[in-house]
Design a protein around this motif. Structure first.
Motif: not given
Lengths: 370, 390
Positions: B299-302
């Motif tokens: 996943s890509m999480i900010n």
């Protein structure tokens, strides 16, 4: 709301026992909390309180400070009127470096004279906190104090180096001692002094004329009986960060969500320099828990109870536990860290294992390859 | 006479699109302002491409729902486009002494701003749009354009045959000169598609726009009118082949897919590329917190997210909260979205500040469609067993 107060962040002779973390930078720019530098906390507090102008008295190793602060845009201090001023030491020769902060203030007396603000707040950079100076000024006026010192009562076991304060029942400060003193009262000074600008100028000139040049030790300590010095009790989150043990402890405290929420948002948000990193990528091998992770990381290993700054790479099979890893460091495949602090751009080779203990974390120098 | 700031090449960025096919996501938002990739808005890609390519003067043509977009763009500082000479300028339609109209089509939007372009007196004008995701060096396009002494150069990319009929399709000769151009052909004769990125020699463009405006039968569109007409009249129309990642995110499916392309161990689009940064407005949020109960993979999480549940193959924007016992899979969560406890979000796009209350379900596994929750919508009470847009 505009606050009629000039903010001063005084980096001159700041108590610093941070070892190699301050080898190439000043205490103010020690990275903290995944994406901040220590100075961000007091600077953001000043801005959120309505101060229109902040002067940073730089002293040594301030390259990283200049880079971090820039024009002050990130704190909304890049203004036509007032804004951010960084004042490097205005010295005649090398010996002047050793002289106290009052001497350096005096060398910049034109700046003080020109400043239109009625009050000043003289602060240090190493207090991790979120203070409302408007409330402090209200206290100052209500108590008709000459100087108000922001203090913290019952701070728990303080591991950083802090001055202790004795306060009488009316809230007046009767004694202040340096951190090695024997005062046993459970109140510490947060090294934030609020006073009128004209009193400050008087103290600068009078003290220097008497051959004394330290603001707190000479101008304040010795006048506790002549001036009304009042304590304002701060009740928010506080970390006094000026040695490795306190750095590690207060960093790890941020893993408690309620402490983080309080520190970063109340009463106002903490600002920092923004970087262009994309969001963090978690790969198939990622197993992260109880950790703070900044942007631009790539995680393919195990991360537990740790703080990763931006751009950290945790390769496949690597394990990071109870550690703080600063920007752009790389933990190679199957490498492992336990109770470590890695400064920026450290590279841990594959299969390498590093281990410290919480009271004495292993500290890796910037750009080290291990 | 006032001094003219001569620029070799300036860009005109078409950002007025309504993005009707994005449904609820563009109800109150121009398509270029739709959040993308956890930290960006779609327009960040073209603006960053301009800066990285050395184009420092960009006119942004806005029309539909511009409030959020205008606020986001500001004076262009986030992209380094707040310049003393040139820089970014927002160009909405405006009133003149003899009336004034909305932008009728892409070509008309540029026509109405001929005065803006003339102020910079450029040699070349780059026409781009704010609804594509790609990293492209426009300087290479300009080189191709100059080498061919072209009137106009169209950036092209090879697309799968099955999708060819969705694009402007070109045929070229062995010198890459355009021989045929068909906008969205039913039976495509090639799979070379226009990327909607055009480099024009300014005198040619100026002349064409004035003639197009005078033609009452024209729909004032680059793809439908200007380019076919130029081809018909034998203008030097060339192509510039682009081989990188490019995606038109005009539909829910393509927007979702482009987000998914950022994931995986070897992503189709690498945003962690220091030689080609994509810039955006910094939301100033603390680092993300991943709780002991959380599980996050692929996943890509900010920044500013708090994750207490499971997140798989998803893209989370800043300030998203995923509560304990919740599962988020194959989804895109926009800024400030909140997923309560024990909820499931599967194959969905959740708009900014939307709330999925405890125990709710959004989306379906193995569904062909992507569930969409609009901006600020609160999903509560009813179980969304069916794929729905709310």
């Amino acid at each position: 709301m505009k606050l009629p107060m000039l903010g001063i962040i005084n980096l001159i002779h700041e108590t610093d026992e941070m070892g190699t973390l301050t080898q190439g930078r000043c205490l103010a720019t020690v990275p903290f909390g995944g994406r901040y530098r220590l100075i961000d906390f007091v600077l953001s507090s000043m801005v959120n309180s309505g101060m229109q102008e902040v002067a940073v008295f730089a002293h040594t190793k301030y390259r990283s400070l200049m880079e971090h602060l820039g024009t002050g845009t990130n704190w909304d201090l890049h203004r036509k009127q007032n804004g951010l001023f960084v004042l490097p030491p205005a010295i005649e020769d090398q010996n002047d470096f050793a002289r106290g902060d009052l001497y350096h203030f005096y060398r910049n007396r034109d700046y003080f004279a020109r400043s239109p603000h009625e009050y000043v707040a003289i602060c240090r950079s190493h207090m991790v906190c979120n203070v409302d100076f408007e409330d402090v000024l209200r206290h100052h006026r209500d108590h008709e104090a000459d100087i108000t010192v922001v203090c913290k009562a019952n701070p728990g076991s303080i591991v950083g180096l802090a001055r202790k304060v004795r306060v009488d029942e009316t809230g007046r400060i009767k004694d202040i001692q340096d951190h090695y003193g024997r005062l046993s009262d459970d109140v510490v000074s947060m090294e934030m002094y609020i006073l009128r600008k004209d009193l400050l100028i008087d103290l600068i000139e009078t003290s220097l004329a008497q051959g004394r040049d330290h603001f707190v030790r000479h101008a304040v300590f010795s006048r506790l009986d002549q001036l009304k010095v009042s304590a304002y009790m701060y009740d928010g989150v506080l970390g006094i960060v000026n040695n490795i043990a306190s750095y590690f402890r207060h960093s790890m405290e941020l893993l408690q969500p309620e402490i983080g929420r309080e520190l970063f948002f109340r009463p106002g948000p903490i600002y920092s320099k923004g970087h262009g990193e994309p969001p963090t990528r978690f790969l198939t091998g990622a197993d992260v828990n109880h950790s703070l992770v900044a942007n631009g990381c790539e995680i393919d290993g195990i991360v537990e109870n740790s703080i990763l700054f931006r751009g950290v790479k945790v390769k496949k099979g690597a394990v990071v536990r109870n550690s703080i890893v600063m920007q752009n460091s790389v933990i190679g495949e199957d490498g492992s860290l336990e109770s470590c602090i890695l400064d920026k751009e450290v590279e841990i080779q594959p299969f390498q294992q590093l281990r410290g203990v919480p009271d004495m974390p292993f500290l890796a120098l910037k750009r080290k390859v291990i | 006479m006032s001094r003219k700031e001569n620029k070799e090449c300036i860009a005109m960025l078409l950002a007025g699109g309504e993005g009707r096919r994005l449904g609820v996501l563009t109800k109150d938002l121009a398509k270029p302002a739709v959040p993308f990739g956890g930290k960006y808005r779609i327009i960040d890609f073209t603006l960053s491409n301009c800066v990285n390519s050395g184009v420092d003067t960009v006119g942004v043509l806005t029309q539909y729902q511009p409030l959020v977009l205008n606020q986001y763009l500001g004076i262009g500082s986030s992209w380094g486009l707040d310049r003393r000479e040139g820089g970014m300028h927002v160009l909405p339609p405006y009133v003149r002494s003899k009336g004034g109209t909305w932008y009728k089509g892409t070509a008309n939007a540029i026509y109405q701003n001929l005065g803006f372009i003339e102020r910079y007196d450029p040699e070349y004008v780059l026409i781009i749009s704010g609804d594509h995701i790609y990293k492209m060096d426009y300087d290479l396009l300009l080189e191709t354009h100059k080498r061919n002494r072209a009137d106009a150069t169209i950036a092209v990319i090879t697309v799968p045959w099955a999708e060819a009929s969705r694009f402007g399709i070109l045929n070229v000769d062995d010198k890459a000169r355009v021989t045929e151009f068909a906008e969205k052909p039913k039976k495509p004769s090639s799979n070379l598609a226009s990327m909607g990125v055009y480099m024009f020699s300014w005198p040619v463009l100026r002349d064409r726009l004035i003639r197009d405006e005078a033609d009452s039968g024209s729909s004032n569109d680059f793809g439908k009118d200007i380019l076919p007409k130029m081809l018909e009249e034998g203008a030097r129309l060339f192509t510039h082949r682009f081989n990188g990642y490019w995606k038109d995110v005009g539909t829910i499916e393509s927007l979702w897919q482009a987000n998914m392309d950022l994931l995986g161990d070897k992503p189709g689009l690498d945003l962690n590329d220091h030689s080609w940064r994509i810039y955006s407005v910094c939301p100033n949020q603390p680092t993300q917190y991943i709780s002991p109960a959380a599980k996050v993979q692929s996943s890509m999480i900010n920044e500013g997210c708090t994750i207490e549940g499971e997140v798989h193959r998803s893209v989370l924007s800043h300030g998203v909260h995923v509560g304990e016992g919740s599962i988020v899979e194959d989804s895109v969560l926009m800024p400030g979205a909140v997923v309560g406890r024990g909820a499931r979000v599967i194959r969905a796009i959740v708009g900014d500040n939307a709330v999925i209350e405890d125990g709710m379900r959004v989306g379906r596994i193995n569904s062909d469609e992507i569930a969409v929750v609009g901006s600020g919508v609160r999903v509560s009470g009813q179980q969304l067993k069916e794929v729905e847009t709310v």
